[in-house]
Write a protein that holds these residues in place. Sequence first.
Motif, PDB file in Angstrom:
ATOM      1  N   THR A  83       0.816  -1.219   0.000  1.00  0.00           N
ATOM      2  CA  THR A  83       0.000   0.000   0.000  1.00  0.00           C
ATOM      3  C   THR A  83       0.850   1.270   0.000  1.00  0.00           C
ATOM      4  OG1 THR A  83      -0.140  -0.026   2.422  1.00  0.00           O
ATOM      5  CG2 THR A  83      -1.894  -1.153   1.210  1.00  0.00           C
ATOM      6  N   ILE A  84       2.163   1.135   0.043  1.00  0.00           N
ATOM      7  CA  ILE A  84       3.039   2.315   0.053  1.00  0.00           C
ATOM      8  C   ILE A  84       3.109   2.993  -1.316  1.00  0.00           C
ATOM      9  CG2 ILE A  84       5.438   3.074   0.344  1.00  0.00           C
ATOM     10  CD1 ILE A  84       5.685   1.128   2.651  1.00  0.00           C
ATOM     11  N   PRO A  85       3.250   2.256  -2.431  1.00  0.00           N
ATOM     12  CA  PRO A  85       3.268   2.931  -3.736  1.00  0.00           C
ATOM     13  C   PRO A  85       1.906   3.538  -4.071  1.00  0.00           C
ATOM     14  CG  PRO A  85       4.215   0.711  -3.864  1.00  0.00           C
ATOM     15  CD  PRO A  85       3.525   0.815  -2.548  1.00  0.00           C
ATOM     16  N   GLN A  86       1.855   4.275  -5.166  1.00  0.00           N
ATOM     17  CA  GLN A  86       0.593   4.805  -5.684  1.00  0.00           C
ATOM     18  C   GLN A  86      -0.170   3.640  -6.313  1.00  0.00           C
ATOM     19  OE1 GLN A  86       2.489   9.208  -6.723  1.00  0.00           O
ATOM     20  NE2 GLN A  86       1.739   7.961  -8.380  1.00  0.00           N
ATOM     21  N   THR A  87      -1.277   3.259  -5.704  1.00  0.00           N
ATOM     22  CA  THR A  87      -1.943   2.020  -6.074  1.00  0.00           C
ATOM     23  C   THR A  87      -3.399   2.256  -6.483  1.00  0.00           C
ATOM     24  OG1 THR A  87      -2.503   1.636  -3.748  1.00  0.00           O
ATOM     25  CG2 THR A  87      -0.500   0.612  -4.570  1.00  0.00           C
ATOM     26  N   ASN A  88      -3.936   1.265  -7.203  1.00  0.00           N
ATOM     27  CA  ASN A  88      -5.358   1.204  -7.552  1.00  0.00           C
ATOM     28  C   ASN A  88      -5.844  -0.210  -7.234  1.00  0.00           C
ATOM     29  OD1 ASN A  88      -3.947   3.150  -9.497  1.00  0.00           O
ATOM     30  ND2 ASN A  88      -6.075   3.710  -9.819  1.00  0.00           N
ATOM     31  N   TYR A  89      -7.000  -0.326  -6.597  1.00  0.00           N
ATOM     32  CA  TYR A  89      -7.557  -1.647  -6.325  1.00  0.00           C
ATOM     33  C   TYR A  89      -9.069  -1.544  -6.196  1.00  0.00           C
ATOM     34  CZ  TYR A  89      -7.096   0.168  -1.521  1.00  0.00           C
ATOM     35  OH  TYR A  89      -7.153   0.952  -0.397  1.00  0.00           O
ATOM     36  N   GLY A  90      -9.760  -2.655  -6.473  1.00  0.00           N
ATOM     37  CA  GLY A  90     -11.207  -2.624  -6.393  1.00  0.00           C
ATOM     38  C   GLY A  90     -11.831  -3.935  -6.807  1.00  0.00           C
ATOM     39  N   ILE A  91     -13.177  -3.954  -6.825  1.00  0.00           N
ATOM     40  CA  ILE A  91     -13.965  -5.110  -7.238  1.00  0.00           C
ATOM     41  C   ILE A  91     -15.045  -4.639  -8.199  1.00  0.00           C
ATOM     42  CG2 ILE A  91     -13.533  -6.461  -5.157  1.00  0.00           C
ATOM     43  CD1 ILE A  91     -16.257  -5.547  -4.119  1.00  0.00           C
ATOM     44  N   GLY A  92     -15.533  -5.548  -9.058  1.00  0.00           N
ATOM     45  CA  GLY A  92     -16.551  -5.177 -10.018  1.00  0.00           C
ATOM     46  C   GLY A  92     -17.472  -6.332 -10.354  1.00  0.00           C
ATOM     47  N   TYR A  93     -18.554  -6.007 -11.075  1.00  0.00           N
ATOM     48  CA  TYR A  93     -19.571  -6.998 -11.419  1.00  0.00           C
ATOM     49  C   TYR A  93     -20.160  -6.644 -12.783  1.00  0.00           C
ATOM     50  CZ  TYR A  93     -24.034  -9.524 -11.259  1.00  0.00           C
ATOM     51  OH  TYR A  93     -25.095 -10.337 -11.540  1.00  0.00           O
ATOM     52  N   PHE A  94     -20.249  -7.622 -13.704  1.00  0.00           N
ATOM     53  CA  PHE A  94     -20.819  -7.402 -15.016  1.00  0.00           C
ATOM     54  C   PHE A  94     -22.337  -7.541 -14.943  1.00  0.00           C
ATOM     55  CE2 PHE A  94     -16.571  -7.677 -16.591  1.00  0.00           C
ATOM     56  CZ  PHE A  94     -16.595  -7.057 -17.837  1.00  0.00           C
ATOM     57  N   ILE A  95     -23.037  -6.431 -15.174  1.00  0.00           N
ATOM     58  CA  ILE A  95     -24.498  -6.462 -15.150  1.00  0.00           C
ATOM     59  C   ILE A  95     -25.061  -6.895 -16.509  1.00  0.00           C
ATOM     60  CG2 ILE A  95     -24.706  -4.789 -13.293  1.00  0.00           C
ATOM     61  CD1 ILE A  95     -25.203  -2.622 -15.347  1.00  0.00           C
ATOM     62  N   THR A  96     -24.278  -6.747 -17.574  1.00  0.00           N
ATOM     63  CA  THR A  96     -24.627  -7.279 -18.895  1.00  0.00           C
ATOM     64  C   THR A  96     -23.355  -7.870 -19.492  1.00  0.00           C
ATOM     65  OG1 THR A  96     -24.114  -5.319 -20.237  1.00  0.00           O
ATOM     66  CG2 THR A  96     -26.271  -5.369 -19.159  1.00  0.00           C
ATOM     67  N   GLU A  97     -23.453  -8.319 -20.730  1.00  0.00           N
ATOM     68  CA  GLU A  97     -22.294  -8.884 -21.408  1.00  0.00           C
ATOM     69  C   GLU A  97     -21.142  -7.888 -21.523  1.00  0.00           C
ATOM     70  OE1 GLU A  97     -19.759 -11.309 -23.691  1.00  0.00           O
ATOM     71  OE2 GLU A  97     -21.488 -11.816 -22.447  1.00  0.00           O
ATOM     72  N   LYS A  98     -21.437  -6.585 -21.678  1.00  0.00           N
ATOM     73  CA  LYS A  98     -20.394  -5.596 -21.957  1.00  0.00           C
ATOM     74  C   LYS A  98     -20.314  -4.471 -20.927  1.00  0.00           C
ATOM     75  CE  LYS A  98     -20.555  -6.376 -26.951  1.00  0.00           C
ATOM     76  NZ  LYS A  98     -20.699  -5.762 -28.294  1.00  0.00           N
ATOM     77  N   ILE A  99     -21.217  -4.411 -19.982  1.00  0.00           N
ATOM     78  CA  ILE A  99     -21.254  -3.307 -19.025  1.00  0.00           C
ATOM     79  C   ILE A  99     -21.028  -3.841 -17.625  1.00  0.00           C
ATOM     80  CG2 ILE A  99     -22.658  -1.471 -18.020  1.00  0.00           C
ATOM     81  CD1 ILE A  99     -24.125  -1.264 -20.672  1.00  0.00           C
ATOM     82  N   ASP A 100     -20.106  -3.215 -16.904  1.00  0.00           N
ATOM     83  CA  ASP A 100     -19.858  -3.602 -15.516  1.00  0.00           C
ATOM     84  C   ASP A 100     -19.861  -2.388 -14.608  1.00  0.00           C
ATOM     85  OD1 ASP A 100     -16.857  -2.874 -14.598  1.00  0.00           O
ATOM     86  OD2 ASP A 100     -16.805  -3.412 -16.713  1.00  0.00           O
ATOM     87  N   VAL A 101     -20.124  -2.623 -13.351  1.00  0.00           N
ATOM     88  CA  VAL A 101     -20.038  -1.590 -12.322  1.00  0.00           C
ATOM     89  C   VAL A 101     -18.965  -2.008 -11.324  1.00  0.00           C
ATOM     90  CG1 VAL A 101     -22.400  -0.772 -12.566  1.00  0.00           C
ATOM     91  CG2 VAL A 101     -21.929  -2.682 -11.032  1.00  0.00           C
ATOM     92  N   SER A 102     -18.296  -1.025 -10.730  1.00  0.00           N
ATOM     93  CA  SER A 102     -17.188  -1.342  -9.825  1.00  0.00           C
ATOM     94  C   SER A 102     -17.094  -0.321  -8.708  1.00  0.00           C
ATOM     95  CB  SER A 102     -15.859  -1.400 -10.588  1.00  0.00           C
ATOM     96  OG  SER A 102     -15.568  -0.145 -11.180  1.00  0.00           O
ATOM     97  N   ILE A 103     -16.463  -0.746  -7.633  1.00  0.00           N
ATOM     98  CA  ILE A 103     -16.106   0.132  -6.519  1.00  0.00           C
ATOM     99  C   ILE A 103     -14.601  -0.003  -6.325  1.00  0.00           C
ATOM    100  CG2 ILE A 103     -16.383   0.601  -4.056  1.00  0.00           C
ATOM    101  CD1 ILE A 103     -19.175  -0.595  -4.232  1.00  0.00           C
ATOM    102  N   SER A 104     -13.900   1.124  -6.292  1.00  0.00           N
ATOM    103  CA  SER A 104     -12.445   1.052  -6.239  1.00  0.00           C
ATOM    104  C   SER A 104     -11.859   2.230  -5.478  1.00  0.00           C
ATOM    105  CB  SER A 104     -11.856   1.006  -7.653  1.00  0.00           C
ATOM    106  OG  SER A 104     -12.198   2.161  -8.376  1.00  0.00           O
ATOM    107  N   VAL A 105     -10.578   2.106  -5.191  1.00  0.00           N
ATOM    108  CA  VAL A 105      -9.803   3.165  -4.538  1.00  0.00           C
ATOM    109  C   VAL A 105      -8.619   3.512  -5.433  1.00  0.00           C
ATOM    110  CG1 VAL A 105      -8.427   3.823  -2.530  1.00  0.00           C
ATOM    111  CG2 VAL A 105     -10.456   2.365  -2.228  1.00  0.00           C
ATOM    112  N   ASP A 106      -8.513   4.786  -5.788  1.00  0.00           N
ATOM    113  CA  ASP A 106      -7.337   5.306  -6.484  1.00  0.00           C
ATOM    114  C   ASP A 106      -6.482   6.002  -5.433  1.00  0.00           C
ATOM    115  OD1 ASP A 106      -9.016   4.516  -8.501  1.00  0.00           O
ATOM    116  OD2 ASP A 106      -8.692   6.273  -9.750  1.00  0.00           O
ATOM    117  N   HIS A 107      -5.414   5.345  -5.038  1.00  0.00           N
ATOM    118  CA  HIS A 107      -4.520   5.885  -4.004  1.00  0.00           C
ATOM    119  C   HIS A 107      -3.426   6.686  -4.703  1.00  0.00           C
ATOM    120  CE1 HIS A 107      -2.116   6.064  -0.328  1.00  0.00           C
ATOM    121  NE2 HIS A 107      -1.095   5.561  -0.996  1.00  0.00           N
ATOM    122  N   MET A 108      -3.723   7.974  -4.958  1.00  0.00           N
ATOM    123  CA  MET A 108      -2.760   8.866  -5.594  1.00  0.00           C
ATOM    124  C   MET A 108      -1.967   9.619  -4.518  1.00  0.00           C
ATOM    125  SD  MET A 108      -5.279  10.359  -8.586  1.00  0.00           S
ATOM    126  CE  MET A 108      -6.680  10.653  -7.501  1.00  0.00           C
TER     127      MET A 108
END
Length: 281
Positions: free
Chosen positions: A86-111
């Motif tokens: 977690t020390i570097p500038q990181t990105n992490y999260g989880i997501g879910y595909f609601i259709t074949e091509k569309i997904d929703v996600s919750i994430s953290v951009d640690h800038m």
Amino acid sequence: MKASKIVSVLLVLMSTTSIFAQEAIPVVKSNKGKVYAFWGWNRGWYSNSDIHFQGDNYDFVLNNVKAKDRPSPYDLSVYFNPTTITIPQTNYGIGYFITEKIDVSISVDHMKYVMIKNQKSTITGEINNSTEFEGNYNSADIFLTEEFLKFEHTDGLNYINAEITYTEDFLKMINIRTNSNKFELGCLVGFGMGGMMPKSNVTLMGGLRNDEFHWAGYALAAKVGTKLTFYRTFFIRSEYKAGFTNLTDIRTTSSETDRARQYFLFSELNFTFGFAIHPFN
């Protein structure tokens, strides 16, 4: 040969051909219902901004302040050690595909946001605290030395966001024997919004700094990128993200009354990797 027999033979041949044709065309499983998680790193860039400081004995604005990110030097023991990832500038999260091509996600951009030291700025306002910086200012030149101000969001400029993303695959290699994807290469576009929870490192005119996570504002961002998926399970993704953040309530010192606010544009170049599970297919 009677007409009825000819018709029967033709029907058998047609049904056999149909079966073989169906077997030759792979039925690729759907992305809908897929759950995924990811981790990665970013580089960041920030526009100049005006920063407004307010407290019991001061009220002033620093104009056109420059800042940069602070990536950690690449070291396997830092970037891949569970105790230090977690020390570097990181990105992490989880997501879910609601259709074949569309997904929703919750994430953290640690800038990480670091005001450049010793830069020249201008100051407007007043300081009444019996220090060498006391006075009334009207667009006066000032050098932002550490004796006057250290201003960083280095633990960090945390953008906690929800996103919606559309992915279009333009190249696929399919394993006909198993009816599954060997790999998929696609492009993506998305949009997100969320809250900003920095842990700011600010030292103002020698005062005691505040060192707590704090909801400081909000941000909006859009992104474009590419994604390479292997066997429907593992993927790597590269994104360019650009957005706007408005930090209306930055903690600056140990005093509850000392605050700062600023708004600026930001952009990120992200590289992440992850995996997916398919609980429904």
